[in-house]
Design a protein around this motif. Structure first.
Motif, PDB file in Angstrom:
ATOM      1  N   HIS A 157      25.417  24.440  10.085  1.00  0.00           N
ATOM      2  CA  HIS A 157      26.107  25.405  10.866  1.00  0.00           C
ATOM      3  C   HIS A 157      25.839  26.802  10.317  1.00  0.00           C
ATOM      4  N   ILE A 158      25.416  27.670  11.274  1.00  0.00           N
ATOM      5  CA  ILE A 158      25.185  29.204  10.888  1.00  0.00           C
ATOM      6  C   ILE A 158      25.745  30.088  11.950  1.00  0.00           C
ATOM      7  N   ALA A 171      39.127  25.542   9.778  1.00  0.00           N
ATOM      8  CA  ALA A 171      38.501  26.548   9.567  1.00  0.00           C
ATOM      9  C   ALA A 171      37.148  26.481   8.929  1.00  0.00           C
ATOM     10  N   SER A 172      36.922  25.334   7.970  1.00  0.00           N
ATOM     11  CA  SER A 172      35.716  25.242   7.411  1.00  0.00           C
ATOM     12  C   SER A 172      34.784  24.120   8.204  1.00  0.00           C
ATOM     13  N   PRO A 173      33.600  24.668   8.352  1.00  0.00           N
ATOM     14  CA  PRO A 173      32.926  23.609   8.968  1.00  0.00           C
ATOM     15  C   PRO A 173      32.675  22.396   8.182  1.00  0.00           C
ATOM     16  N   TYR A 174      32.459  22.501   6.994  1.00  0.00           N
ATOM     17  CA  TYR A 174      32.262  21.360   5.943  1.00  0.00           C
ATOM     18  C   TYR A 174      33.415  20.075   6.292  1.00  0.00           C
ATOM     19  N   MET A 179      26.845  19.636   7.000  1.00  0.00           N
ATOM     20  CA  MET A 179      26.500  19.672   5.564  1.00  0.00           C
ATOM     21  C   MET A 179      26.284  20.837   5.124  1.00  0.00           C
ATOM     22  N   VAL A 180      25.812  21.709   5.492  1.00  0.00           N
ATOM     23  CA  VAL A 180      25.472  23.180   5.436  1.00  0.00           C
ATOM     24  C   VAL A 180      26.242  24.129   6.275  1.00  0.00           C
ATOM     25  N   ALA A 232      19.021  30.418   8.889  1.00  0.00           N
ATOM     26  CA  ALA A 232      18.689  29.208   9.703  1.00  0.00           C
ATOM     27  C   ALA A 232      17.433  28.728   9.377  1.00  0.00           C
ATOM     28  N   LEU A 233      16.352  29.737   9.385  1.00  0.00           N
ATOM     29  CA  LEU A 233      14.841  29.040   9.072  1.00  0.00           C
ATOM     30  C   LEU A 233      14.794  28.548   7.666  1.00  0.00           C
ATOM     31  N   LYS A 234      15.721  28.949   6.661  1.00  0.00           N
ATOM     32  CA  LYS A 234      15.639  28.515   5.245  1.00  0.00           C
ATOM     33  C   LYS A 234      16.364  27.166   5.348  1.00  0.00           C
ATOM     34  N   THR A 235      17.232  26.849   6.116  1.00  0.00           N
ATOM     35  CA  THR A 235      18.082  25.646   5.830  1.00  0.00           C
ATOM     36  C   THR A 235      17.188  24.684   6.724  1.00  0.00           C
ATOM     37  N   MET A 236      16.607  24.857   7.813  1.00  0.00           N
ATOM     38  CA  MET A 236      15.947  23.807   8.100  1.00  0.00           C
ATOM     39  C   MET A 236      14.633  23.296   7.628  1.00  0.00           C
TER      40      MET A 236
END
Length: 513
Positions: A157-158, A171-174, A179-180, A232-236
């Motif tokens: 999630h970004i 409230a937390s995407p986790y 996972m991110v 986003a690019l880094k996490t992919m």
């Protein structure tokens, strides 16, 4: 010798067949590119039957590129404001069923509804979505990212989350299957788009809407939309390197207020003669579009573009009636009204899907879809068949229409339910804001005004502007649609407001005399 050759060929054939049978199909990567508050006309891609003046105002070449490579949906819908749409997206539940019918305040148990003289406060799920049944005033449901994660997807999630109030699990995407998480929290808009202002994280000035997780970009001159794209690019990188399927929820804060200039693009709009507010708004749109292009370029560079689905969507209609420049009721033309409204300007969205090998280039789908349809569609795209989920869903998969846009979808009730008071406005009845519920069935659209128990009827095939109320001309159709709307709302245990004067809940549409 000939018999031995035939035997070897036969054995090799069996071995190859067994190997193929044991191989799992390659699962596609999936990206949902979600824009905040983007209207149907906020793009150079025409979603109407012709190019309109607003299409000429905006520059979105990467949306054009995506539409040319994939399928454009002309009749895609969401709810009038953000959190109801985002919860429907995550759960497959219509807002009338989830009881998340207004935006959630970042603060726990803080009712976002404005006070009203006619109606009592509504007992809606003001704390949003939760994965914990014990969380008060929330809807308890299984979000699809959790199902993807359980099936082996790397989930990211970004950007904007805004599914629940601070201090609650949602409230937390986790807690919802990611996972991110970068920059997703309870806030519904950024305190600032500017790195010079640390995206709101300023000593002594930080508010709950300050964007988290972006300290590396403070004071670098990096606009928020660009910082989120770089993250986003880094996490992919990780799932691509591992050759794992990934799901990316690319959820921009743009183009939500505060309407701040993206310095990379704003000058051209000043030069074009737009007023200051509208020039800044157009720059936000173009900065969002650049992000889409950067992600598409990255996928191609990494060699995964042909196995990556991209779904472009907005969470509600474009802002129209306050904090914009220019005249009221013009910002989504030819649609009527804007964000917060059950008229088309508040709920009809720009939607594009590119699925290489499935969607035909430049194709168009003209039947209605709604944001809760994303839940079953994404799971079908991923090949995930959950054994059990907590909630009853309302969405229907649109995957078969991606494969064949000429298929006619059967008419079904699409409901836009807003039994809340979003904002204090004069003449809000004319704007379709506060205490409205609406139904689209085929090309017919019925609005029910909860304040005065009156109906409006429109034929969208002939009157997309919703300028000609046909309720007086076709009372039989009003009665028919009111019956469908009332029955649907009751089946979903939908909430309606209670009158202060009588203490009674107002009648459902099918009960109005």
């Amino acid at each position: 010798m000939k018999k031995y050759k035939l035997l070897i060929i036969a054995l090799l054939t069996v071995k190859t067949t067994l190997f193929a049978q044991n191989q799992k199909p390659i699962r596609p990567n999936i990206i949902v590119f979600m824009v905040d508050d983007m209207g149907w006309m906020d793009t150079s891609v025409p979603f109407y039957d012709s190019i309109m003046p607003l299409n000429k105002r905006y520059h979105t070449p990467n949306m054009e590129r995506l539409a040319q490579a994939g399928m454009k949906f002309t009749d895609a819908y969401a709810q009038p404001v953000c959190t109801p749409s985002r919860v429907s997206f995550m759960t497959g539940m219509n807002a009338s069923r989830s009881h998340v019918t207004n935006w959630t305040s970042p603060l726990k148990n803080n009712d976002a509804d404005e006070k009203d003289e006619q109606f009592e406060p509504l007992e809606w799920n003001m704390n949003g979505l939760s994965n914990n049944a014990e969380t008060e005033r929330t809807v308890f449901a299984t979000p699809f990212p959790q199902l993807l994660k359980d099936a082996g997807y790397y989930t990211i999630h970004i950007g904007k989350a805004h599914w629940a109030a601070i201090g609650t699990p949602g409230a937390s995407p986790y807690n919802l299957g990611f996972m991110v998480n970068i920059a997703g929290h309870s806030g519904g808009h950024p305190q600032s788009y500017l790195s010079e202002q640390n995206y709101g994280n300023m000593p002594g000035k930080t508010q709950v809407q300050a964007v988290p997780d972006l300290e590396a970009y403070f004071k670098t001159g990096t606009f928020l939309s660009e910082a989120l794209t770089q993250e986003a690019l880094k996490t992919m990188e990780t799932p691509i390197a591992r050759k794992e399927p990934f799901y990316l929820n690319m959820a921009h804060y743009a183009v939500h207020t505060p309407i701040m200039a993206d310095p990379r693009f704003v000058q051209k709009y000043y030069d074009a003669g737009l007023d200051s507010t509208e020039a800044r708004y157009a720059s936000l749109v173009e900065g969002m579009d650049k992000s889409l292009g950067d992600i598409m370029d990255y996928l191609k560079k990494k060699g995964v573009d042909k196995n990556t689905i991209i779904i472009f969507m907005s969470d509600n209609g474009g802002l129209d009636h306050h904090q914009r420049g220019g005249a009221l009721n013009t910002h989504n033309y030819p649609l009527r009204s804007g964000k917060g409204s059950v008229y088309e300007g508040g709920i009809r969205e720009p939607m594009i899907v590119r699925w290489p090998g499935v969607t035909s280039a430049g194709s168009v789908y003209k039947n209605p879809v709604i944001i809760e349809d994303f839940f079953p569609s994404i799971l079908e795209m991923a090949g995930v068949k959950p054994a059990k989920i907590l909630q009853k869903t309302d969405g229907q998969s649109f995957v078969k229409y991606l494969k064949n846009p000429h298929l006619k979808a059967p008419d079904r009730p699409l409901v836009f339910h807003y039994p809340n008071k979003w904002i204090n406005l004069t003449a809000n009845e004319k704007l379709g804001i506060n205490y409205f519920t609406a139904l689209r069935l085929g090309n017919w659209k019925l609005l029910y005004n909860m304040r005065n128990r009156e109906f409006e009827l429109y034929d969208l095939a002939q009157d997309i502007r919703e300028a000609n109320n046909l309720a007086g001309k076709y009372p039989g159709m009003v009665k028919k649609l009111a019956l469908v709307l009332g029955k649907t709302l009751k089946e979903r245990n939908a909430q309606l407001p209670r009158e202060k004067a009588s203490g009674k809940v107002i009648p459902f549409p099918d009960e109005v005399q």
